[in-house]
Design a protein around this motif. Structure first.
Motif, PDB file in Angstrom:
ATOM      1  N   ASP A 248       3.550 -10.967  14.196  1.00 33.30           N
ATOM      2  CA  ASP A 248       3.287  -9.529  14.275  1.00 33.30           C
ATOM      3  C   ASP A 248       3.409  -8.830  12.923  1.00 33.30           C
ATOM      4  OD1 ASP A 248       2.920  -9.832  16.994  1.00 33.30           O
ATOM      5  OD2 ASP A 248       5.007  -9.336  17.483  1.00 33.30           O
ATOM      6  N   LEU A 249       4.028  -9.499  11.962  1.00 38.19           N
ATOM      7  CA  LEU A 249       4.228  -8.873  10.661  1.00 38.19           C
ATOM      8  C   LEU A 249       2.955  -8.860   9.799  1.00 38.19           C
ATOM      9  CD1 LEU A 249       6.577  -7.597   9.000  1.00 38.19           C
ATOM     10  CD2 LEU A 249       6.901  -9.861   7.962  1.00 38.19           C
ATOM     11  N   VAL A 250       1.954  -9.658  10.159  1.00 40.57           N
ATOM     12  CA  VAL A 250       0.744  -9.779   9.327  1.00 40.57           C
ATOM     13  C   VAL A 250       0.022  -8.445   9.155  1.00 40.57           C
ATOM     14  CG1 VAL A 250      -1.557 -10.811   9.222  1.00 40.57           C
ATOM     15  CG2 VAL A 250       0.425 -12.229   9.751  1.00 40.57           C
ATOM     16  N   PRO A 251      -0.343  -7.716  10.213  1.00 42.13           N
ATOM     17  CA  PRO A 251      -1.030  -6.436   9.996  1.00 42.13           C
ATOM     18  C   PRO A 251      -0.158  -5.399   9.294  1.00 42.13           C
ATOM     19  CG  PRO A 251      -0.486  -6.709  12.315  1.00 42.13           C
ATOM     20  CD  PRO A 251      -0.196  -8.010  11.654  1.00 42.13           C
ATOM     21  N   VAL A 252       1.157  -5.451   9.525  1.00 43.30           N
ATOM     22  CA  VAL A 252       2.045  -4.503   8.840  1.00 43.30           C
ATOM     23  C   VAL A 252       2.034  -4.758   7.338  1.00 43.30           C
ATOM     24  CG1 VAL A 252       4.410  -3.670   8.663  1.00 43.30           C
ATOM     25  CG2 VAL A 252       3.497  -4.334  10.903  1.00 43.30           C
ATOM     26  N   ALA A 253       2.135  -6.041   6.944  1.00 43.64           N
ATOM     27  CA  ALA A 253       2.120  -6.379   5.523  1.00 43.64           C
ATOM     28  C   ALA A 253       0.757  -6.083   4.898  1.00 43.64           C
ATOM     29  CB  ALA A 253       2.483  -7.847   5.343  1.00 43.64           C
ATOM     30  N   ALA A 254      -0.327  -6.379   5.623  1.00 41.70           N
ATOM     31  CA  ALA A 254      -1.671  -6.131   5.089  1.00 41.70           C
ATOM     32  C   ALA A 254      -1.927  -4.640   4.902  1.00 41.70           C
ATOM     33  CB  ALA A 254      -2.712  -6.743   6.021  1.00 41.70           C
ATOM     34  N   TRP A 255      -1.535  -3.825   5.879  1.00 39.21           N
ATOM     35  CA  TRP A 255      -1.707  -2.377   5.734  1.00 39.21           C
ATOM     36  C   TRP A 255      -0.793  -1.816   4.648  1.00 39.21           C
ATOM     37  CZ3 TRP A 255      -5.645   0.358   7.215  1.00 39.21           C
ATOM     38  CH2 TRP A 255      -6.396  -0.029   8.321  1.00 39.21           C
ATOM     39  N   GLY A 256       0.364  -2.450   4.441  1.00 35.64           N
ATOM     40  CA  GLY A 256       1.213  -2.023   3.333  1.00 35.64           C
ATOM     41  C   GLY A 256       0.558  -2.265   1.980  1.00 35.64           C
ATOM     42  N   GLU A 257      -0.103  -3.426   1.837  1.00 40.34           N
ATOM     43  CA  GLU A 257      -0.842  -3.710   0.603  1.00 40.34           C
ATOM     44  C   GLU A 257      -2.025  -2.746   0.449  1.00 40.34           C
ATOM     45  OE1 GLU A 257      -1.671  -6.257  -2.845  1.00 40.34           O
ATOM     46  OE2 GLU A 257       0.060  -5.607  -1.663  1.00 40.34           O
ATOM     47  N   ALA A 258      -2.694  -2.446   1.558  1.00 41.99           N
ATOM     48  CA  ALA A 258      -3.802  -1.487   1.512  1.00 41.99           C
ATOM     49  C   ALA A 258      -3.306  -0.084   1.163  1.00 41.99           C
ATOM     50  CB  ALA A 258      -4.530  -1.471   2.855  1.00 41.99           C
ATOM     51  N   GLU A 259      -2.110   0.258   1.586  1.00 41.74           N
ATOM     52  CA  GLU A 259      -1.535   1.565   1.258  1.00 41.74           C
ATOM     53  C   GLU A 259      -1.333   1.702  -0.252  1.00 41.74           C
ATOM     54  OE1 GLU A 259       2.327   4.293   2.599  1.00 41.74           O
ATOM     55  OE2 GLU A 259       2.132   2.209   3.245  1.00 41.74           O
ATOM     56  N   SER A 260      -0.799   0.668  -0.888  1.00 40.20           N
ATOM     57  CA  SER A 260      -0.620   0.708  -2.337  1.00 40.20           C
ATOM     58  C   SER A 260      -1.968   0.734  -3.050  1.00 40.20           C
ATOM     59  CB  SER A 260       0.189  -0.509  -2.800  1.00 40.20           C
ATOM     60  OG  SER A 260       1.468  -0.531  -2.197  1.00 40.20           O
ATOM     61  N   ALA A 261      -2.915  -0.084  -2.579  1.00 40.49           N
ATOM     62  CA  ALA A 261      -4.236  -0.138  -3.214  1.00 40.49           C
ATOM     63  C   ALA A 261      -4.970   1.188  -3.090  1.00 40.49           C
ATOM     64  CB  ALA A 261      -5.064  -1.264  -2.592  1.00 40.49           C
ATOM     65  N   SER A 262      -4.903   1.826  -1.920  1.00 38.11           N
ATOM     66  CA  SER A 262      -5.593   3.107  -1.739  1.00 38.11           C
ATOM     67  C   SER A 262      -4.982   4.193  -2.615  1.00 38.11           C
ATOM     68  CB  SER A 262      -5.539   3.525  -0.268  1.00 38.11           C
ATOM     69  OG  SER A 262      -4.199   3.754   0.146  1.00 38.11           O
ATOM     70  N   GLY A 263      -3.663   4.167  -2.802  1.00 34.33           N
ATOM     71  CA  GLY A 263      -3.041   5.131  -3.695  1.00 34.33           C
ATOM     72  C   GLY A 263      -3.509   4.966  -5.128  1.00 34.33           C
ATOM     73  N   LEU A 264      -3.628   3.714  -5.579  1.00 33.48           N
ATOM     74  CA  LEU A 264      -4.114   3.466  -6.936  1.00 33.48           C
ATOM     75  C   LEU A 264      -5.573   3.866  -7.092  1.00 33.48           C
ATOM     76  CD1 LEU A 264      -2.476  -0.023  -7.573  1.00 33.48           C
ATOM     77  CD2 LEU A 264      -1.889   2.121  -8.712  1.00 33.48           C
ATOM     78  N   ILE A 265      -6.394   3.562  -6.085  1.00 30.03           N
ATOM     79  CA  ILE A 265      -7.823   3.879  -6.174  1.00 30.03           C
ATOM     80  C   ILE A 265      -8.050   5.378  -6.158  1.00 30.03           C
ATOM     81  CG2 ILE A 265     -10.018   3.665  -4.960  1.00 30.03           C
ATOM     82  CD1 ILE A 265      -9.089   0.896  -4.018  1.00 30.03           C
ATOM     83  N   CYS A 266      -7.370   6.085  -5.254  1.00 31.61           N
ATOM     84  CA  CYS A 266      -7.557   7.541  -5.165  1.00 31.61           C
ATOM     85  C   CYS A 266      -7.081   8.243  -6.431  1.00 31.61           C
ATOM     86  CB  CYS A 266      -6.815   8.084  -3.945  1.00 31.61           C
ATOM     87  SG  CYS A 266      -7.514   7.560  -2.363  1.00 31.61           S
ATOM     88  N   SER A 267      -5.975   7.804  -7.004  1.00 29.15           N
ATOM     89  CA  SER A 267      -5.509   8.422  -8.244  1.00 29.15           C
ATOM     90  C   SER A 267      -6.441   8.103  -9.404  1.00 29.15           C
ATOM     91  CB  SER A 267      -4.090   7.944  -8.568  1.00 29.15           C
ATOM     92  OG  SER A 267      -4.069   6.549  -8.810  1.00 29.15           O
ATOM     93  N   ALA A 268      -7.085   6.922  -9.377  1.00 28.89           N
ATOM     94  CA  ALA A 268      -8.019   6.562 -10.443  1.00 28.89           C
ATOM     95  C   ALA A 268      -9.306   7.359 -10.335  1.00 28.89           C
ATOM     96  CB  ALA A 268      -8.316   5.066 -10.395  1.00 28.89           C
ATOM     97  N   LEU A 269      -9.760   7.674  -9.125  1.00 23.01           N
ATOM     98  CA  LEU A 269     -11.011   8.421  -8.955  1.00 23.01           C
ATOM     99  C   LEU A 269     -10.942   9.792  -9.605  1.00 23.01           C
ATOM    100  CD1 LEU A 269     -11.976   7.554  -5.261  1.00 23.01           C
ATOM    101  CD2 LEU A 269     -13.050   6.737  -7.351  1.00 23.01           C
ATOM    102  N   ILE A 270      -9.758  10.394  -9.634  1.00 25.12           N
ATOM    103  CA  ILE A 270      -9.613  11.709 -10.249  1.00 25.12           C
ATOM    104  C   ILE A 270      -9.875  11.638 -11.747  1.00 25.12           C
ATOM    105  CG2 ILE A 270      -7.994  13.623 -10.579  1.00 25.12           C
ATOM    106  CD1 ILE A 270      -6.546  12.717  -8.080  1.00 25.12           C
ATOM    107  N   SER A 271      -9.637  10.485 -12.365  1.00 24.65           N
ATOM    108  CA  SER A 271      -9.775  10.340 -13.817  1.00 24.65           C
ATOM    109  C   SER A 271     -11.107   9.771 -14.264  1.00 24.65           C
ATOM    110  CB  SER A 271      -8.654   9.429 -14.347  1.00 24.65           C
ATOM    111  OG  SER A 271      -7.382   9.890 -13.967  1.00 24.65           O
ATOM    112  N   LEU A 272     -11.987   9.404 -13.332  1.00 23.79           N
ATOM    113  CA  LEU A 272     -13.217   8.701 -13.704  1.00 23.79           C
ATOM    114  C   LEU A 272     -14.398   9.624 -13.953  1.00 23.79           C
ATOM    115  CD1 LEU A 272     -13.159   5.566 -11.367  1.00 23.79           C
ATOM    116  CD2 LEU A 272     -12.332   5.805 -13.704  1.00 23.79           C
TER     117      LEU A 272
END
Length: 413
Positions: A248-272
């Motif tokens: 059961d931990l697989v989707p929790v860990a995957a969404w946690g990685e996606a949470e970090s990735a989305s934060g980096l992508i959204c913050s980068a879009l402001i600077s592009l």
């Protein structure tokens, strides 16, 4: 784990034995790729185009390292039971390694999110630091949220006393309630995301921008709310965790990685923005057109032409100060005598050149074609000025086609 104690092999054989290892690795690799690409483009824009890297960029880089570390730990974790059902992990040593990597994964996940949120804080602060009163409020909010993030980090680093009790199964171990810590972490991340992303909106809304551009800027900031949606998805799967923790931990860990990735992508879009504008010029070049034939425009209207658009302001000033006296210039020195009327009607204020140095090809119609350049000066009552537009300095230049009958015995020059 105790739920499966006492079950015999026959009962376990009737349970599902699928594995989510492939899903875990695929999701992690995609998140790592897109987040790393976004941060790389952000740093390229800040360093090579804007020529300025600030603290928020360094925190984004550190957050990317944390995100990559979390993804690598998840991939290694699949070799020690992540994605498999807990009753398929028969080796106790493998189970110990599973909890050790789970401990490391929770720390890398929370550390990467903390660094990304500090990066967003500093990025927004760089944009609103010129607003004095709101800047104080923003700094106070940053201190409160930052304190919460750091406290959350310490809670995940020291969940047990001693820390080794986190992956041991000895009786009487002293640990905090892992379920309570998980809920506090999930809800706290959503709340802090909303606070960070809502802080710059009042400042952007008050900017003196056109309505369309203002909505575009707000839309870029609103992309950060996608991170909140990802956090909610992670919390939903966290609520579904049962005794089958490794599965059961697989989707929790995957969404946690996606949470970090989305934060980096959204913050980068402001600077592009500057990078997008630079590359858009290569796909939408501005083409300049002219009605003047190339062979004549280069010779008579090149860099030496005082009326050319390439003439400097100093040259134009000198020209405007010199009165026009009807003498030869670069524009009319060719065939000057042929252009004057034989009856002496010239008043000294206009000069006409009826033939260029190289005549346009005769069309075998016994006609001679060319370009006639008319320069006139004087008041608006002048005969030559009535059909031409008067320039502010009293000098008018006009280029027209000229056609005259060719004499039978006339030779080419």
């Amino acid at each position: 784990m105790s739920y499966y104690n006492g079950m015999n092999a026959e009962e376990i054989s009737r349970l599902p034995h699928d594995n989510r290892t492939g899903d875990t690795i695929t999701a992690v690799v995609l998140c790592m790729f897109f987040a790393t690409l976004a941060v790389g483009l952000r740093l390229y824009t800040r360093h090579f185009i804007l020529r300025g890297v600030w603290y928020d960029d360094y925190f984004a880089l550190a957050g990317m390292v944390g995100m990559l570390s979390n993804g690598i730990v998840q991939c290694i974790h699949t070799g020690y039971g992540l994605g498999a059902h807990v009753y398929d992990i028969h080796d106790e040593e493998t189970l110990v390694q599973f909890f050790k990597l789970l401990y490391v994964m929770t720390i890398t996940y929370n550390t990467s999110l903390m660094l990304i949120k500090f990066s967003l804080f500093l990025q927004y602060y760089r944009l609103i630091q010129e607003v004095p009163h709101y800047r104080i409020f923003y700094l106070a909010t940053m201190a409160v949220v930052g304190g919460w993030l750091i406290a959350q980090e310490f809670t995940l680093i020291f969940p047990c006393s001693p820390i080794q009790d986190y992956w041991s199964f000895r009786p009487g171990r002293k640990c905090l309630d892992s379920n309570l810590i998980g809920w506090m972490n999930a809800v706290g991340n959503i709340v802090t995301d909303l606070i960070i992303l809502a802080l710059p909106i009042p400042v952007v809304a008050a900017l003196n921008l056109k309505k369309g551009r203002k909505w575009a800027v707000l839309g870029i900031f609103a992309l950060g709310f996608f991170t909140c949606i990802v956090s909610i998805c992670r919390m939903v799967f966290f609520a579904k965790i049962s005794n089958d923790l490794s599965y059961d931990l697989v989707p929790v860990a995957a969404w946690g990685e996606a949470e970090s990735a989305s934060g980096l992508i959204c913050s980068a879009l402001i600077s592009l923005g500057p990078l997008i504008r630079r590359f858009s010029r290569y796909f939408n070049p501005v083409k300049k057109t002219t009605n003047t034939p190339p062979k004549y425009s280069q010779k008579y209207f090149g860099a030496t032409n005082p009326f050319s658009r390439h003439t400097t302001n100093r040259d134009r000033t000198n020209i405007s100060r010199k009165p026009f006296d009807g003498s030869e210039t670069e524009l009319n020195r060719i065939d000057l005598e042929r252009s004057r009327k034989p009856d002496g009607q010239d008043d000294g204020r206009s000069i006409r050149s009826t033939k260029s140095a190289e005549s346009i090809t005769n069309l075998k119609l016994n006609l001679e074609t060319g370009i006639k350049t008319i320069i006139s000066s004087g008041n608006r009552d002048s005969t030559h000025s009535q059909s031409l537009a008067m320039a502010p300095n009293g000098i008018v230049v006009k280029q027209v086609w000229s056609v005259r009958n060719r004499e039978p015995d006339e030779e080419d020059d």
